[in-house]
Design a protein around this motif. Structure first.
Motif, PDB file in Angstrom:
ATOM      1  N   LEU A  45       0.796  -1.220  -0.118  1.00 47.26           N
ATOM      2  CA  LEU A  45       0.077  -0.146   0.303  1.00 47.26           C
ATOM      3  C   LEU A  45       0.829   1.037   0.004  1.00 47.26           C
ATOM      4  O   LEU A  45       0.518   2.000  -0.775  1.00 47.26           O
ATOM      5  CB  LEU A  45      -0.892   0.161   1.190  1.00 47.26           C
ATOM      6  CG  LEU A  45      -1.821   0.968   1.432  1.00 47.26           C
ATOM      7  CD1 LEU A  45      -2.810   1.178   0.069  1.00 47.26           C
ATOM      8  CD2 LEU A  45      -2.611   0.908   2.506  1.00 47.26           C
ATOM      9  N   GLN A  46       1.844   1.186   0.706  1.00 48.98           N
ATOM     10  CA  GLN A  46       2.733   2.505   0.898  1.00 48.98           C
ATOM     11  C   GLN A  46       3.367   2.661  -0.475  1.00 48.98           C
ATOM     12  O   GLN A  46       3.540   3.810  -1.025  1.00 48.98           O
ATOM     13  CB  GLN A  46       3.901   2.413   1.817  1.00 48.98           C
ATOM     14  CG  GLN A  46       4.777   3.412   2.141  1.00 48.98           C
ATOM     15  CD  GLN A  46       5.844   3.007   3.074  1.00 48.98           C
ATOM     16  OE1 GLN A  46       5.882   2.127   3.670  1.00 48.98           O
ATOM     17  NE2 GLN A  46       6.785   4.055   3.336  1.00 48.98           N
ATOM     18  N   LYS A  49       0.903   4.093  -3.022  1.00 51.24           N
ATOM     19  CA  LYS A  49       0.428   5.508  -2.722  1.00 51.24           C
ATOM     20  C   LYS A  49       1.660   6.385  -3.041  1.00 51.24           C
ATOM     21  O   LYS A  49       1.402   7.449  -3.589  1.00 51.24           O
ATOM     22  CB  LYS A  49      -0.045   5.595  -1.335  1.00 51.24           C
ATOM     23  CG  LYS A  49      -1.324   4.865  -0.952  1.00 51.24           C
ATOM     24  CD  LYS A  49      -1.849   5.341   0.220  1.00 51.24           C
ATOM     25  CE  LYS A  49      -3.207   5.028   0.485  1.00 51.24           C
ATOM     26  NZ  LYS A  49      -3.421   5.431   2.010  1.00 51.24           N
ATOM     27  N   GLU A  50       2.676   6.120  -2.596  1.00 47.62           N
ATOM     28  CA  GLU A  50       4.003   6.939  -2.688  1.00 47.62           C
ATOM     29  C   GLU A  50       4.481   7.280  -4.130  1.00 47.62           C
ATOM     30  O   GLU A  50       4.796   8.328  -4.589  1.00 47.62           O
ATOM     31  CB  GLU A  50       5.202   6.335  -1.914  1.00 47.62           C
ATOM     32  CG  GLU A  50       5.038   6.802  -0.423  1.00 47.62           C
ATOM     33  CD  GLU A  50       6.363   6.047   0.499  1.00 47.62           C
ATOM     34  OE1 GLU A  50       7.293   5.669  -0.188  1.00 47.62           O
ATOM     35  OE2 GLU A  50       6.265   6.183   1.583  1.00 47.62           O
ATOM     36  N   ARG A  52       2.564   6.682  -6.646  1.00 47.70           N
ATOM     37  CA  ARG A  52       1.412   7.100  -7.444  1.00 47.70           C
ATOM     38  C   ARG A  52       0.891   6.108  -8.528  1.00 47.70           C
ATOM     39  O   ARG A  52       0.829   6.249  -9.729  1.00 47.70           O
ATOM     40  CB  ARG A  52       1.257   8.444  -7.932  1.00 47.70           C
ATOM     41  CG  ARG A  52       1.536   9.355  -6.682  1.00 47.70           C
ATOM     42  CD  ARG A  52       1.644  11.013  -7.239  1.00 47.70           C
ATOM     43  NE  ARG A  52       0.332  11.299  -7.508  1.00 47.70           N
ATOM     44  CZ  ARG A  52      -0.251  12.303  -7.803  1.00 47.70           C
ATOM     45  NH1 ARG A  52       0.660  13.327  -7.800  1.00 47.70           N
ATOM     46  NH2 ARG A  52      -1.341  12.631  -8.480  1.00 47.70           N
ATOM     47  N   GLU A  92      -7.511   1.198  -3.539  1.00 40.84           N
ATOM     48  CA  GLU A  92      -7.278   2.178  -2.701  1.00 40.84           C
ATOM     49  C   GLU A  92      -7.133   3.747  -3.656  1.00 40.84           C
ATOM     50  O   GLU A  92      -7.517   4.588  -3.606  1.00 40.84           O
ATOM     51  CB  GLU A  92      -5.942   2.399  -1.892  1.00 40.84           C
ATOM     52  CG  GLU A  92      -6.227   1.487  -0.662  1.00 40.84           C
ATOM     53  CD  GLU A  92      -7.067   2.139   0.530  1.00 40.84           C
ATOM     54  OE1 GLU A  92      -6.758   3.379   0.809  1.00 40.84           O
ATOM     55  OE2 GLU A  92      -7.841   1.760   1.044  1.00 40.84           O
TER      56      GLU A  92
END
Length: 92
Positions: A45-46, A49-50, A52, A92
């Motif tokens: 997940l990190q 997100k980081e 993109r 997400e």
């Protein structure tokens, strides 16, 4: 331009995708277990997100069928649960 995550990038399929990525206008993030442990939901997940990430191509798998029968828990973790972690991160 898309940000594309490739997991299992050192395997046969992942290596081919890495080569295609080198001539693509899109951004490819090619990872293997050393760069991203896909059995770690938080790390997945990190990273998504980081970085993109727009698209995830999962090429990671436990492919040794005979050994998978002996190491069922690890095979399930990599082929089932880790795929679910990637799907959840994509959602997400």
């Amino acid at each position: 331009m898309l940000n594309i995550l490739i997991t299992g990038a050192r395997g046969q399929l992942g290596s081919s995708l890495r080569q295609l990525g080198s001539v693509s206008p899109n951004n490819y993030l090619a990872t293997d277990v050393a760069e991203l442990d896909i059995t770690d939901a938080g790390a997945v997940l990190q990273t998504v997100k980081e970085q993109r990430i727009d698209v995830i191509v999962n090429c990671a798998a436990y492919t040794n069928v005979e050994r998978a029968e002996e190491d069922e828990a690890r095979a399930d973790l990599l082929n089932h649960k880790a795929a679910a972690y990637l799907a959840a991160a994509a959602q997400e």
